[in-house]
Design a protein around this motif. Structure first.
Motif: not given
Length: 183
Positions: A175-180
């Motif tokens: 799944f696509a997750f936000d980057r920090i």
């Protein structure tokens, strides 16, 4: 079998060639970190190493035990980075410290806390942008007695996979997750 033998021999050679000189604390965790430093010093092509530190499942008498564990973690990581710095490898390494479970906010009847959700993750490295990411969790606005997380741990993984290891996090995490922005 031959590949395993050749790989084992490369690991042994890199450990034997290690110059050292950095004093590590006398703990199992620090010994694991020193072994990893030895392998990094040997320029092995390994991209991910894993060290395990047991003892955090503190359902009773948590205060003293947790303080001791955090000292072991801090001492092992500090010696490790001092070693990497002496090797000239500190800019090449990121350490991710995490637990597979969080802790509840409320103390149980045994002077400890039970398993919960939301826990801090520590990411160490000279090449990182330091700081605190996410919001400090509320100790009063809880979800069924548990802290509410501000950052999905998979966003931390996605950031490291993408920006440090050059891998496609969506293929690995599904799944696509936000980057920090710590890298």
């Amino acid at each position: 079998a031959m590949n395993a033998y050749v790989s084992s021999e490369k690991v042994r050679d890199s450990v034997r060639a290690y110059k050292g000189g950095i004093e590590y604390p006398n703990t199992r965790f620090a010994a694991s970190m020193q072994l990893i430093a030895q392998m990094i010093s040997g320029k092995l092509p390994t991209k991910v190493y894993y060290a395990h530190m047991p003892g955090f499942d503190t359902h009773a008498n948590q205060r003293g035990a947790h303080e001791n564990l955090m000292e072991q973690l801090a001492g092992g990581v500090a010696a490790f980075y001092k070693d990497l710095d002496a090797q000239g490898n500190a800019d090449r390494v990121v350490v991710l410290a995490f637990s597979e479970f969080g802790r509840r906010v409320a103390e149980n009847g045994s002077g400890g806390t039970d398993h919960g959700t939301a826990a801090p993750m520590f990411v160490f490295g000279k090449a990182l942008k330091g700081g605190l990411y996410g919001q400090q969790p509320s100790l009063t606005d809880l979800s069924h007695g548990d802290l509410k997380h501000a950052i999905d741990f998979r966003s931390v993984y996605a950031t490291i996979l993408d920006r440090w290891l050059g891998a496609d996090p969506q293929k690995i995490l599904g799944f696509a997750f936000d980057r920090i922005p710590f890298i």
